[in-house]
Design an enzyme around this catalytic site. Sequence first.
Site, mmCIF file in Angstrom:
data_model
loop_
_atom_site.group_PDB
_atom_site.id
_atom_site.type_symbol
_atom_site.label_atom_id
_atom_site.label_comp_id
_atom_site.label_asym_id
_atom_site.label_seq_id
_atom_site.Cartn_x
_atom_site.Cartn_y
_atom_site.Cartn_z
ATOM 1 N N ASP A 257 0.845 -1.193 0.000
ATOM 2 C CA ASP A 257 0.000 0.000 0.000
ATOM 3 C C ASP A 257 0.883 1.248 0.000
ATOM 4 O O ASP A 257 1.902 1.314 0.672
ATOM 5 C CB ASP A 257 -0.911 -0.015 1.239
ATOM 6 C CG ASP A 257 -2.044 0.973 1.121
ATOM 7 O OD1 ASP A 257 -3.208 0.525 1.014
ATOM 8 O OD2 ASP A 257 -1.789 2.198 1.140
ATOM 9 N N ASN B 204 -12.844 -3.300 2.079
ATOM 10 C CA ASN B 204 -13.876 -2.265 2.098
ATOM 11 C C ASN B 204 -14.693 -2.333 0.814
ATOM 12 O O ASN B 204 -14.138 -2.557 -0.266
ATOM 13 C CB ASN B 204 -13.223 -0.886 2.225
ATOM 14 C CG ASN B 204 -12.436 -0.735 3.515
ATOM 15 O OD1 ASN B 204 -12.914 -1.121 4.576
ATOM 16 N ND2 ASN B 204 -11.234 -0.193 3.426
ATOM 17 N N VAL C 216 -10.881 2.818 -3.783
ATOM 18 C CA VAL C 216 -10.525 2.340 -5.130
ATOM 19 C C VAL C 216 -11.512 1.230 -5.522
ATOM 20 O O VAL C 216 -11.576 0.186 -4.864
ATOM 21 C CB VAL C 216 -9.081 1.799 -5.170
ATOM 22 C CG1 VAL C 216 -8.738 1.327 -6.580
ATOM 23 C CG2 VAL C 216 -8.093 2.854 -4.693
ATOM 24 N N HIS D 173 -10.004 -5.315 -3.462
ATOM 25 C CA HIS D 173 -8.702 -5.520 -2.813
ATOM 26 C C HIS D 173 -8.924 -5.937 -1.374
ATOM 27 O O HIS D 173 -9.847 -5.472 -0.720
ATOM 28 C CB HIS D 173 -7.821 -4.268 -2.874
ATOM 29 C CG HIS D 173 -8.496 -3.000 -2.442
ATOM 30 N ND1 HIS D 173 -9.421 -2.354 -3.237
ATOM 31 C CD2 HIS D 173 -8.400 -2.273 -1.312
ATOM 32 C CE1 HIS D 173 -9.848 -1.277 -2.605
ATOM 33 N NE2 HIS D 173 -9.256 -1.197 -1.432
ATOM 34 N N HIS E 147 -6.911 -5.772 2.156
ATOM 35 C CA HIS E 147 -5.760 -5.214 2.875
ATOM 36 C C HIS E 147 -5.258 -6.299 3.830
ATOM 37 O O HIS E 147 -6.049 -6.860 4.596
ATOM 38 C CB HIS E 147 -6.162 -4.027 3.750
ATOM 39 C CG HIS E 147 -6.707 -2.836 3.019
ATOM 40 N ND1 HIS E 147 -5.988 -1.673 2.846
ATOM 41 C CD2 HIS E 147 -7.917 -2.608 2.444
ATOM 42 C CE1 HIS E 147 -6.735 -0.785 2.198
ATOM 43 N NE2 HIS E 147 -7.913 -1.324 1.942
HETATM 44 P P1 DGP Z 1 -9.783 1.395 0.235
HETATM 45 O O1 DGP Z 1 -10.204 2.546 1.110
HETATM 46 O O2 DGP Z 1 -10.073 0.071 0.911
HETATM 47 O O3 DGP Z 1 -10.346 1.492 -1.165
HETATM 48 O O4 DGP Z 1 -8.189 1.489 0.147
HETATM 49 C C1 DGP Z 1 -7.474 1.850 -0.986
HETATM 50 C C2 DGP Z 1 -6.000 1.767 -0.639
HETATM 51 O O5 DGP Z 1 -5.268 1.910 -1.833
HETATM 52 C C3 DGP Z 1 -5.505 2.846 0.322
HETATM 53 O O6 DGP Z 1 -5.008 2.223 1.509
HETATM 54 C C4 DGP Z 1 -4.375 3.535 -0.423
HETATM 55 C C5 DGP Z 1 -4.060 2.586 -1.549
HETATM 56 N N1 DGP Z 1 -3.640 3.224 -2.789
HETATM 57 C C6 DGP Z 1 -4.290 4.221 -3.437
HETATM 58 N N2 DGP Z 1 -3.604 4.554 -4.550
HETATM 59 C C7 DGP Z 1 -2.538 3.721 -4.613
HETATM 60 C C8 DGP Z 1 -1.473 3.572 -5.537
HETATM 61 O O7 DGP Z 1 -1.354 4.261 -6.558
HETATM 62 N N3 DGP Z 1 -0.552 2.600 -5.258
HETATM 63 C C9 DGP Z 1 -0.623 1.825 -4.142
HETATM 64 N N4 DGP Z 1 0.330 0.915 -3.956
HETATM 65 N N5 DGP Z 1 -1.625 1.936 -3.249
HETATM 66 C C10 DGP Z 1 -2.561 2.880 -3.494
#
Ligand code: DGP
Length: 122
Positions: free
Chosen positions: A35, A93, A102, A106, A108
């Site tokens: 992340d 989520n 996003v 996914h 976490h």
């Molecule tokens: P959620 O709220 O569950 O949709 O979490 C989305 C996660 O994605 C958040 O913890 C930050 C991560 N994230 C957002 N943009 C990027 C990215 O460009 N690269 C990576 N590695 N993680 C990202």
Amino acid sequence: MAYTYDDQNIFAKILRGEIPNDTVLETEHSLAFRDITPQAPHHVLVIPKGPYVTYDHFAAEASDAEIVDYTRAVGQICQILGLEEDGFRLISNAGRAGVQEVPHLHVHILAGRPLGRMLDKA
Ligand code: DGP
């Protein structure tokens, strides 16, 4: 329910190689990467390569091969990171109430410190 997938989301761009990522594991149907804003010493996201918005979307429409691959990929990450002894937390989520940022499924994987209670009581 019909699920609408937006192929301009950031994880779709990562899957197409348009945005770099710190990969921990890649399998036939899944990708795991760190992340960008880690909330624990270990914070890895595991995504299916297919266009699924949420866990329920994936469970309803993914093939058996994708589901097996994804489930095993999550387990493999726990092994790669050595989390069996101290434990970890999985969070996925979904949608507005789940505050999903996003819109590509996914999970976490969080570990490496005591993570507190599961939810704020607020
Ligand atoms: P959620 O709220 O569950 O949709 O979490 C989305 C996660 O994605 C958040 O913890 C930050 C991560 N994230 C957002 N943009 C990027 C990215 O460009 N690269 C990576 N590695 N993680 C990202």
